[in-house]
Design an enzyme around this catalytic site. Structure first.
Site, PDB file in Angstrom:
ATOM      1  N   LYS A 258     -24.104 121.246 -11.902  1.00  8.86           N
ATOM      2  CA  LYS A 258     -23.998 122.648 -12.294  1.00  8.86           C
ATOM      3  C   LYS A 258     -24.583 122.875 -13.686  1.00  8.86           C
ATOM      4  CE  LYS A 258     -22.688 126.816 -12.847  1.00  8.86           C
ATOM      5  NZ  LYS A 258     -22.953 127.957 -12.042  1.00  8.86           N
TER       6      LYS A 258
ATOM      7  N   CYS B  43     -23.326 132.597 -18.121  1.00 11.24           N
ATOM      8  CA  CYS B  43     -23.606 131.265 -17.559  1.00 11.24           C
ATOM      9  C   CYS B  43     -24.668 130.541 -18.356  1.00 11.24           C
ATOM     10  CB  CYS B  43     -24.063 131.427 -16.121  1.00 11.24           C
ATOM     11  SG  CYS B  43     -22.965 132.492 -15.182  1.00 11.24           S
TER      12      CYS B  43
HETATM   13  N1  SAJ Z   1     -34.043 135.528 -18.251  1.00 10.64           N
HETATM   14  C1  SAJ Z   1     -35.206 135.544 -19.015  1.00 10.64           C
HETATM   15  N2  SAJ Z   1     -36.371 135.158 -18.434  1.00 10.64           N
HETATM   16  C2  SAJ Z   1     -36.432 134.751 -17.120  1.00 10.64           C
HETATM   17  C3  SAJ Z   1     -35.246 134.718 -16.368  1.00 10.64           C
HETATM   18  C4  SAJ Z   1     -34.064 135.109 -16.950  1.00 10.64           C
HETATM   19  O1  SAJ Z   1     -35.194 135.899 -20.213  1.00 10.64           O
HETATM   20  O2  SAJ Z   1     -37.537 134.443 -16.671  1.00 10.64           O
HETATM   21  C5  SAJ Z   1     -32.763 135.939 -18.864  1.00 10.64           C
HETATM   22  C6  SAJ Z   1     -32.094 137.109 -18.136  1.00 10.64           C
HETATM   23  O3  SAJ Z   1     -32.615 138.336 -18.558  1.00 10.64           O
HETATM   24  C7  SAJ Z   1     -30.657 136.899 -18.524  1.00 10.64           C
HETATM   25  C8  SAJ Z   1     -30.520 135.378 -18.575  1.00 10.64           C
HETATM   26  O4  SAJ Z   1     -31.836 134.881 -18.708  1.00 10.64           O
HETATM   27  O5  SAJ Z   1     -30.384 137.426 -19.815  1.00 10.64           O
HETATM   28  C9  SAJ Z   1     -29.844 134.744 -17.379  1.00 10.64           C
HETATM   29  O6  SAJ Z   1     -30.239 135.378 -16.178  1.00 10.64           O
HETATM   30  P1  SAJ Z   1     -30.519 134.581 -14.822  1.00 10.64           P
HETATM   31  O7  SAJ Z   1     -30.892 135.550 -13.780  1.00 10.64           O
HETATM   32  O8  SAJ Z   1     -31.455 133.475 -15.088  1.00 10.64           O
HETATM   33  O9  SAJ Z   1     -29.138 133.862 -14.480  1.00 10.64           O
HETATM   34  P2  SAJ Z   1     -27.606 134.339 -14.334  1.00 10.64           P
HETATM   35  O10 SAJ Z   1     -26.917 133.970 -15.613  1.00 10.64           O
HETATM   36  O11 SAJ Z   1     -27.458 135.716 -13.848  1.00 10.64           O
HETATM   37  O12 SAJ Z   1     -27.117 133.347 -13.164  1.00 10.64           O
HETATM   38  C10 SAJ Z   1     -27.293 131.952 -13.340  1.00 10.64           C
HETATM   39  C11 SAJ Z   1     -27.939 131.367 -12.075  1.00 10.64           C
HETATM   40  N3  SAJ Z   1     -28.374 130.002 -12.329  1.00 10.64           N
HETATM   41  C12 SAJ Z   1     -29.633 129.595 -12.086  1.00 10.64           C
HETATM   42  O13 SAJ Z   1     -30.478 130.346 -11.657  1.00 10.64           O
HETATM   43  C13 SAJ Z   1     -29.944 128.171 -12.366  1.00 10.64           C
HETATM   44  C14 SAJ Z   1     -26.929 131.403 -10.931  1.00 10.64           C
HETATM   45  O14 SAJ Z   1     -27.457 130.739  -9.787  1.00 10.64           O
HETATM   46  C15 SAJ Z   1     -25.629 130.725 -11.355  1.00 10.64           C
HETATM   47  O15 SAJ Z   1     -24.650 130.741 -10.327  1.00 10.64           O
HETATM   48  C16 SAJ Z   1     -25.073 131.494 -12.538  1.00 10.64           C
HETATM   49  O16 SAJ Z   1     -26.031 131.382 -13.605  1.00 10.64           O
HETATM   50  C17 SAJ Z   1     -23.743 130.905 -12.918  1.00 10.64           C
HETATM   51  O17 SAJ Z   1     -22.713 131.474 -12.535  1.00 10.64           O
HETATM   52  O18 SAJ Z   1     -23.713 129.819 -13.514  1.00 10.64           O
END
Ligand code: SAJ
Length: 434
Positions: free
Chosen positions: A215, A269
């Protein structure tokens, strides 16, 4: 192993969907939360969190008679722990001058302690909360053994991480692969049987510490990848390159997939979990630490960019579009957009924020506009902070009629710069020198 009744400890973003999904799949579920307000809300047939489709599933679960809620656990065949693991407030670790955040395990400890009086021989306990490595073995097992029962022989104990994406929780809960880490192989088998109730994705058995590490590795990898995208944005500005074009071209390579730069990394997360590695092994995690520092520094970078784009920020009226931590969600927790707004205000800017997914949010120290129009009405400049679909679809010619502002800073590459230019805006973009 057969499960007639389970107890889910914690009814938040993970616990409530999980409890409801078990209930709609024929298992009696007691949902437990220490927050009496949450219990009252659910008993009234309402829900306290926004997640597409959740209301329907919770209603179905309650109407089926399978989901009941309470502030106290009861005897059950299995206990699931899905409580938050935030940071300790104001407490930090220090390794050779690198300050790091510490996990606050209070909720995991007290949820585990609450189970002890109800734990019986043959029960299963599953920790789902994201936790530092070895939490199941070193923290949860000893607490549960205060019952006089032995973990792994008298009762089964597992760690099974939740990997659902906010906004798509209900689908991913069922479809995603599920890792079940058992204290013993028999524990993993029991956990496997439980989740097979509704999981359609692959269910893989392993040991508890591997599951914990899986995780954390997933979210840490994403954090490091976003950090390098953010660093590329800074480099592109230095070298006069459009980072968005460069990323698109680099991603044509079959083994490269660079993520998107932006105002920073938020949510509960990705911006949290890497610290669990740093805390437990600061001497081994310089890369993870520095990625966190880059992403946490990104709101400052946006403010520097805003100074270049808008000039002196003192007294400048800025319409900030979007406060959510990512596109198309209403979750404002750990949002880099709110951090940017606070930093702009420190520089003397007058910011009005508009968040279409939570228009009435009460954010201390932030002036929320009552509508999109109200945010734009007297603005000198527009700052786009979240790539919400409805912002992406704005028509610049129409926006030009709603505001006297002609300066625009797009931090998420949502807008076609040429189109906005021809509608009369002077467009600046994160990751592009101008
Ligand atoms: N972000 C960027 N650039 C990107 C992608 C995301 O700046 O290219 C930013 C987003 O705007 C946001 C942050 O990163 O602020 C996180 O967003 P996210 O969509 O990457 O992830 P979360 O936090 O919504 O969900 C993550 C997911 N983990 C992964 O994709 C590895 C999800 O599958 C997990 O279940 C979740 O964390 C969790 O609960 O841990």
């Amino acid at each position: 192993m057969k499960f007639n009744k389970i107890c889910v400890m914690g009814l938040g973003y993970i616990g409530l969907p999980t409890a409801s999904t078990f209930a709609t799949n024929g298992i009696k579920v007691l949902g437990v939360d220490v927050n009496a307000n949450i219990i009252q809300t659910l008993q009234k047939g309402d829900i306290h969190i926004h997640e597409p489709g959740l209301r329907t599933v919770v209603e179905a679960a309650i109407n089926s008679g399978n989901l009941t809620v309470s502030t106290r656990p009861e005897e059950a065949d299995a206990f699931l722990i899905a409580v938050p693991t935030p940071f300790c407030d104001g407490e930090f670790g220090d390794y050779e001058g690198r300050k790091y955040k510490l996990a606050d395990m209070t909720a995991v400890k007290s949820a585990t302690e609450a189970i002890v009086p109800y734990l019986r021989k043959g029960n299963l306990v599953v920790l789902e909360s994201t936790s530092p490595p070895r939490t199941t073995v070193d923290l949860v097992a000893p607490i549960l053994e205060k019952s006089g029962l032995k973990a792994g022989s008298d009762f089964f104990l597992c760690y099974s991480p939740e990997r659902v994406l906010p906004g798509q929780i209900l689908r991913e809960l069922i479809e995603n692969a599920r890792v079940i880490g058992g204290l013993t192989p028999e524990s993993a088998k029991a956990g496997h049987d439980l989740y097979a109730t509704f999981v359609h994705g692959q269910i893989i058995d392993t040991d508890a510490t591997t599951a914990e590490m899986v995780k954390l590795m997933e979210n840490t990898t994403r954090d490091v990848n976003i950090a390098i995208a953010n660093e590329f944005a800074r480099l592109a500005e230095k070298f006069g390159v459009d980072v968005w074009e460069a990323i698109q071209l680099a991603n044509l390579h079959p083994r490269i997939n660079i993520l998107s730069p932006g105002p920073g990394v938020g949510g509960h997360c990705i911006s949290v979990d890497p610290w669990f590695f740093v805390e437990t092994a600061p001497e081994l995690t310089p890369l993870i630490y520095n990625a966190r520092a880059v992403n946490d520094g990104q709101p400052h970078f946006v403010v520097e960019k805003a100074k270049q784009a808008f000039g002196d920020l003192k007294g400048k009226k800025i319409a900030a579009l979007g406060l959510a931590y990512k596109p198309d969600v209403d979750d404002l927790r750990e949002s880099p957009a709110t951090e940017v707004v606070h930093l702009l205000q420190k520089q003397g800017a007058q910011v009005k924020a508009w968040e279409p997914f939570k228009p009435t949010a009460n954010m201390p120290g932030i002036e929320m506009a009552s509508s999109f129009d109200a945010a734009l009405k007297d603005a000198d400049a527009i700052l786009l902070l979240v790539n919400h679909t409805e912002f992406r679809e704005l028509e610049p010619t129409q926006v030009a009629q709603q505001t006297p502002a002609r300066l625009v800073l797009d931090t998420v590459n949502a807008w076609d710069a040429a189109k906005w230019q021809s509608a009369g805006f002077n467009v600046f973009r994160l990751g592009v020198r101008k």
